[in-house]
Design an enzyme around this catalytic site. Structure first.
Site, PDB file in Angstrom:
ATOM      1  N   GLN A  48       0.840  -1.197   0.000  1.00  0.00           N
ATOM      2  CA  GLN A  48       0.000   0.000   0.000  1.00  0.00           C
ATOM      3  C   GLN A  48       0.873   1.244   0.000  1.00  0.00           C
ATOM      4  O   GLN A  48       1.900   1.288   0.676  1.00  0.00           O
ATOM      5  CB  GLN A  48      -0.904   0.064   1.247  1.00  0.00           C
ATOM      6  N   ASP A  49       0.434   2.238  -0.766  1.00  0.00           N
ATOM      7  CA  ASP A  49       1.054   3.559  -0.731  1.00  0.00           C
ATOM      8  C   ASP A  49       0.027   4.534  -0.175  1.00  0.00           C
ATOM      9  O   ASP A  49      -1.152   4.469  -0.539  1.00  0.00           O
ATOM     10  CB  ASP A  49       1.471   4.029  -2.125  1.00  0.00           C
ATOM     11  N   HIS A  63       3.018   6.320  16.166  1.00  0.00           N
ATOM     12  CA  HIS A  63       2.163   5.206  15.762  1.00  0.00           C
ATOM     13  C   HIS A  63       2.979   3.945  15.531  1.00  0.00           C
ATOM     14  O   HIS A  63       4.119   4.005  15.074  1.00  0.00           O
ATOM     15  CB  HIS A  63       1.447   5.538  14.445  1.00  0.00           C
ATOM     16  N   LYS A  72       7.639   0.115   6.953  1.00  0.00           N
ATOM     17  CA  LYS A  72       7.258   1.142   5.984  1.00  0.00           C
ATOM     18  C   LYS A  72       8.461   1.900   5.476  1.00  0.00           C
ATOM     19  O   LYS A  72       9.486   2.002   6.142  1.00  0.00           O
ATOM     20  CB  LYS A  72       6.231   2.095   6.574  1.00  0.00           C
ATOM     21  N   HIS A 119       6.615   5.311  14.945  1.00  0.00           N
ATOM     22  CA  HIS A 119       7.013   6.349  13.999  1.00  0.00           C
ATOM     23  C   HIS A 119       6.121   7.568  14.179  1.00  0.00           C
ATOM     24  O   HIS A 119       4.927   7.441  14.468  1.00  0.00           O
ATOM     25  CB  HIS A 119       6.885   5.821  12.568  1.00  0.00           C
ATOM     26  N   TYR A 132       4.076   7.214   2.256  1.00  0.00           N
ATOM     27  CA  TYR A 132       4.380   5.977   2.971  1.00  0.00           C
ATOM     28  C   TYR A 132       4.179   4.814   2.009  1.00  0.00           C
ATOM     29  O   TYR A 132       3.183   4.758   1.294  1.00  0.00           O
ATOM     30  CB  TYR A 132       3.407   5.725   4.131  1.00  0.00           C
ATOM     31  N   ASP A 143      -3.976  -0.667  15.407  1.00  0.00           N
ATOM     32  CA  ASP A 143      -3.319   0.619  15.653  1.00  0.00           C
ATOM     33  C   ASP A 143      -2.958   0.787  17.125  1.00  0.00           C
ATOM     34  O   ASP A 143      -3.773   0.517  18.010  1.00  0.00           O
ATOM     35  CB  ASP A 143      -4.230   1.776  15.253  1.00  0.00           C
ATOM     36  N   ASP A 168      -4.128  11.014  18.626  1.00  0.00           N
ATOM     37  CA  ASP A 168      -2.769  11.334  19.053  1.00  0.00           C
ATOM     38  C   ASP A 168      -2.762  12.165  20.335  1.00  0.00           C
ATOM     39  O   ASP A 168      -1.940  11.956  21.216  1.00  0.00           O
ATOM     40  CB  ASP A 168      -2.019  12.083  17.952  1.00  0.00           C
TER      41      ASP A 168
END
Length: 183
Positions: A48-49, A63, A72, A119, A132, A143, A168
């Protein structure tokens, strides 16, 4: 493109392209499967991008993913960011080490963040785009978020935080975030 090991984080690498600049601007290769393979990574593992856009002072992170984790490749394609990696792999020789980078559109360097590392980053410019390339499909149930201002980590964020997600902002400190569920 060159690949350099990140001494503070076992298994992390910084990939630095060779920009070709002239009066039109520049051109550079930002991903090279052969170079990725040369440091023992599988270039086909990335599935995945994603792209985030942030404004100056925005903080995203810290995260990581539970379970098998998530490796990643991270690159600031526009602007500049203060980028942070924290090794949270208990069996790693660099466990709990932190590494800081300035990623920017001037260098187009890509940072490889191994699975099991937290990260985060803070935008240093009016606009900062971060791309990413992730090795697993995202699953929100995995998560994990850690407080950006946890004193145990003592991350020297360069700017006052202007905005962050609710997730966050309400993140627990490292010790609580890593505590097994039900403890």
């Amino acid at each position: 493109m060159t690949a350099t090991e990140v001494p503070a984080i076992a298994g992390a690498h910084l990939f630095e392209p060779t920009p070709h600049a002239d009066e039109r601007g520049f051109f550079c290769r930002t991903f090279d499967a052969d170079v990725v393979r040369s440091v023992g990574l599988d270039p086909d593992a990335f599935v995945q991008d994603s792209l985030s856009r942030s404004v100056r002072g925005v903080l995203r992170g810290l995260h990581l993913r539970s379970g098998a984790g998530e490796a990643k490749l991270v690159r600031c394609s526009y602007g500049r960011v203060f980028d942070v990696v924290v090794d949270l792999r208990p069996n790693s020789p660099t466990y709990r080490n932190r590494a800081f980078f300035e990623l920017s559109d001037q260098t187009q360097a890509t940072l490889y963040v191994p699975a099991g590392c937290a990260h985060g980053f803070q935008a240093l410019t009016g606009t900062a785009d971060v791309s990413y390339r992730i090795d697993r499909p995202h699953d929100p149930a995995e998560d994990v978020t850690i407080a950006f201002d946890d004193p145990e980590l003592a991350i020297p964020w360069p700017l006052p935080v202007t905005a962050m997600s609710r997730r966050d902002r309400e993140a627990p400190p490292l010790a609580e975030a890593l505590r097994p569920q039900g403890s």
